[in-house]
Scaffold this motif. Structure first.
Motif, PDB file in Angstrom:
ATOM      1  N   GLY A  98       6.717  -6.909  -9.926  1.00  0.00           N
ATOM      2  CA  GLY A  98       5.728  -7.928  -9.621  1.00  0.00           C
ATOM      3  C   GLY A  98       4.621  -7.441  -8.705  1.00  0.00           C
ATOM      4  N   LEU A  99       4.397  -6.145  -8.676  1.00  0.00           N
ATOM      5  CA  LEU A  99       3.356  -5.544  -7.840  1.00  0.00           C
ATOM      6  C   LEU A  99       2.161  -5.154  -8.694  1.00  0.00           C
ATOM      7  N   SER A 100       1.057  -4.860  -8.056  1.00  0.00           N
ATOM      8  CA  SER A 100      -0.165  -4.451  -8.746  1.00  0.00           C
ATOM      9  C   SER A 100      -0.495  -3.017  -8.364  1.00  0.00           C
ATOM     10  N   THR A 101      -1.398  -2.415  -9.122  1.00  0.00           N
ATOM     11  CA  THR A 101      -1.804  -1.046  -8.805  1.00  0.00           C
ATOM     12  C   THR A 101      -3.316  -0.996  -8.576  1.00  0.00           C
ATOM     13  N   PRO A 102      -3.742  -0.199  -7.602  1.00  0.00           N
ATOM     14  CA  PRO A 102      -5.181  -0.102  -7.309  1.00  0.00           C
ATOM     15  C   PRO A 102      -5.896   0.826  -8.290  1.00  0.00           C
ATOM     16  N   VAL A 103      -7.204   0.833  -8.192  1.00  0.00           N
ATOM     17  CA  VAL A 103      -8.036   1.720  -8.992  1.00  0.00           C
ATOM     18  C   VAL A 103      -7.585   3.169  -8.788  1.00  0.00           C
ATOM     19  N   GLN A 104      -7.614   3.947  -9.837  1.00  0.00           N
ATOM     20  CA  GLN A 104      -7.253   5.369  -9.827  1.00  0.00           C
ATOM     21  C   GLN A 104      -5.792   5.619  -9.448  1.00  0.00           C
ATOM     22  N   TRP A 105      -4.954   4.589  -9.460  1.00  0.00           N
ATOM     23  CA  TRP A 105      -3.549   4.731  -9.092  1.00  0.00           C
ATOM     24  C   TRP A 105      -2.826   5.648 -10.061  1.00  0.00           C
ATOM     25  N   ASN A 106      -1.889   6.411  -9.514  1.00  0.00           N
ATOM     26  CA  ASN A 106      -0.982   7.229 -10.319  1.00  0.00           C
ATOM     27  C   ASN A 106       0.438   7.012  -9.822  1.00  0.00           C
ATOM     28  N   LYS A 107       1.391   7.219 -10.715  1.00  0.00           N
ATOM     29  CA  LYS A 107       2.803   7.020 -10.402  1.00  0.00           C
ATOM     30  C   LYS A 107       3.159   7.738  -9.105  1.00  0.00           C
ATOM     31  N   GLY A 108       3.886   7.021  -8.234  1.00  0.00           N
ATOM     32  CA  GLY A 108       4.329   7.581  -6.965  1.00  0.00           C
ATOM     33  C   GLY A 108       3.416   7.238  -5.789  1.00  0.00           C
ATOM     34  N   GLU A 109       2.237   6.691  -6.084  1.00  0.00           N
ATOM     35  CA  GLU A 109       1.309   6.321  -5.019  1.00  0.00           C
ATOM     36  C   GLU A 109       1.568   4.881  -4.571  1.00  0.00           C
ATOM     37  N   LYS A 110       0.933   4.496  -3.482  1.00  0.00           N
ATOM     38  CA  LYS A 110       1.082   3.135  -2.944  1.00  0.00           C
ATOM     39  C   LYS A 110       0.627   2.109  -3.984  1.00  0.00           C
ATOM     40  N   VAL A 111       1.289   0.949  -3.960  1.00  0.00           N
ATOM     41  CA  VAL A 111       0.954  -0.153  -4.841  1.00  0.00           C
ATOM     42  C   VAL A 111       0.563  -1.365  -3.990  1.00  0.00           C
ATOM     43  N   ILE A 112       0.060  -2.389  -4.632  1.00  0.00           N
ATOM     44  CA  ILE A 112      -0.472  -3.560  -3.936  1.00  0.00           C
ATOM     45  C   ILE A 112       0.459  -4.755  -4.110  1.00  0.00           C
ATOM     46  N   VAL A 113       0.698  -5.451  -2.998  1.00  0.00           N
ATOM     47  CA  VAL A 113       1.402  -6.731  -3.043  1.00  0.00           C
ATOM     48  C   VAL A 113       0.373  -7.779  -3.459  1.00  0.00           C
ATOM     49  N   PRO A 114       0.619  -8.510  -4.539  1.00  0.00           N
ATOM     50  CA  PRO A 114      -0.374  -9.488  -4.994  1.00  0.00           C
ATOM     51  C   PRO A 114      -0.597 -10.600  -3.959  1.00  0.00           C
ATOM     52  N   PRO A 115      -1.784 -11.201  -3.951  1.00  0.00           N
ATOM     53  CA  PRO A 115      -2.090 -12.269  -3.002  1.00  0.00           C
ATOM     54  C   PRO A 115      -1.164 -13.484  -3.106  1.00  0.00           C
ATOM     55  N   THR A 116      -0.471 -13.635  -4.221  1.00  0.00           N
ATOM     56  CA  THR A 116       0.444 -14.766  -4.391  1.00  0.00           C
ATOM     57  C   THR A 116       1.713 -14.626  -3.547  1.00  0.00           C
ATOM     58  N   VAL A 117       1.941 -13.428  -2.987  1.00  0.00           N
ATOM     59  CA  VAL A 117       3.102 -13.174  -2.130  1.00  0.00           C
ATOM     60  C   VAL A 117       2.609 -13.138  -0.684  1.00  0.00           C
ATOM     61  N   SER A 118       3.252 -13.896   0.183  1.00  0.00           N
ATOM     62  CA  SER A 118       2.829 -13.919   1.583  1.00  0.00           C
ATOM     63  C   SER A 118       3.158 -12.586   2.253  1.00  0.00           C
ATOM     64  N   THR A 119       2.459 -12.288   3.325  1.00  0.00           N
ATOM     65  CA  THR A 119       2.723 -11.060   4.076  1.00  0.00           C
ATOM     66  C   THR A 119       4.128 -11.090   4.650  1.00  0.00           C
ATOM     67  N   ASP A 120       4.576 -12.247   5.140  1.00  0.00           N
ATOM     68  CA  ASP A 120       5.940 -12.358   5.673  1.00  0.00           C
ATOM     69  C   ASP A 120       6.972 -12.058   4.591  1.00  0.00           C
ATOM     70  N   ASP A 121       6.788 -12.616   3.395  1.00  0.00           N
ATOM     71  CA  ASP A 121       7.717 -12.336   2.292  1.00  0.00           C
ATOM     72  C   ASP A 121       7.675 -10.866   1.904  1.00  0.00           C
ATOM     73  N   ALA A 122       6.491 -10.286   1.907  1.00  0.00           N
ATOM     74  CA  ALA A 122       6.366  -8.865   1.578  1.00  0.00           C
ATOM     75  C   ALA A 122       7.108  -8.016   2.602  1.00  0.00           C
ATOM     76  N   ARG A 123       6.995  -8.363   3.876  1.00  0.00           N
ATOM     77  CA  ARG A 123       7.669  -7.590   4.938  1.00  0.00           C
ATOM     78  C   ARG A 123       9.186  -7.724   4.852  1.00  0.00           C
ATOM     79  N   GLU A 124       9.676  -8.850   4.350  1.00  0.00           N
ATOM     80  CA  GLU A 124      11.118  -9.009   4.153  1.00  0.00           C
ATOM     81  C   GLU A 124      11.629  -8.113   3.030  1.00  0.00           C
ATOM     82  N   LYS A 125      10.786  -7.908   2.047  1.00  0.00           N
ATOM     83  CA  LYS A 125      11.209  -7.159   0.855  1.00  0.00           C
ATOM     84  C   LYS A 125      10.926  -5.661   0.957  1.00  0.00           C
TER      85      LYS A 125
END
Length: 143
Positions: A98-125
């Motif tokens: 359920g994560l997103s990928t930024p421009v120019q993303w390649n496997k193994g790089e950082k991914v994006i937590v979608p805005p529909t997920v709160s920062t608190d929920d993201a930090r729990e996971k």
């Protein structure tokens, strides 16, 4: 699978040429679409490109039978298989985590937590949430 506006005979002949010149075997099904019904139904050939134009469209269809990606190249431009694999990797991260990928993303790089997920929920996971903006949070790609 592939769709071609040429005959099965042509496909069989090209398989040997592809193996010889590209060093790889054609190991997937090819649909002969000589009357161009499929190619035209899905706008796979540029208008005015000619009756025997090469189909240069790529569709990625998910398990839910929805088109997840569509690329159409001019017939003079070869496809970028690295980009197609990159998109497949991204779609798998989205489907599995359920994560997103930024421009120019390649496997193994950082991914994006979608805005529909709160920062608190993201930090729990996720252990290391890098919050650039409240709507732009990066995490390591989950395994």
């Amino acid at each position: 699978l592939a769709v071609s506006v040429d005959s099965v005979e042509d496909h069989n002949n090209w398989a040997g040429d592809i193996a010889e010149t590209q060093g790889t075997a054609v190991n997937y099904p090819i649909i002969a679409d000589q009357d161009r019904a499929v190619a035209e139904a899905y706008d796979m050939i540029h208008p005015g490109a000619g009756d025997t134009s090469t189909v240069r469209s790529v569709f990625v269809i998910g398990p839910d039978n929805l088109i997840k990606m569509n690329l159409t190249y001019p017939k003079s431009t070869g496809r970028n298989f690295d980009e197609i694999v990159r998109v497949l990797d991204s779609l798998q991260v989205t489907a599995k985590h359920g994560l997103s990928t930024p421009v120019q993303w390649n496997k193994g790089e950082k991914v994006i937590v979608p805005p529909t997920v709160s920062t608190d929920d993201a930090r729990e996971k996720y252990p290391d949430v890098d919050e650039k903006k409240p709507y732009l949070r990066y995490v390591d790609e989950p395994a």
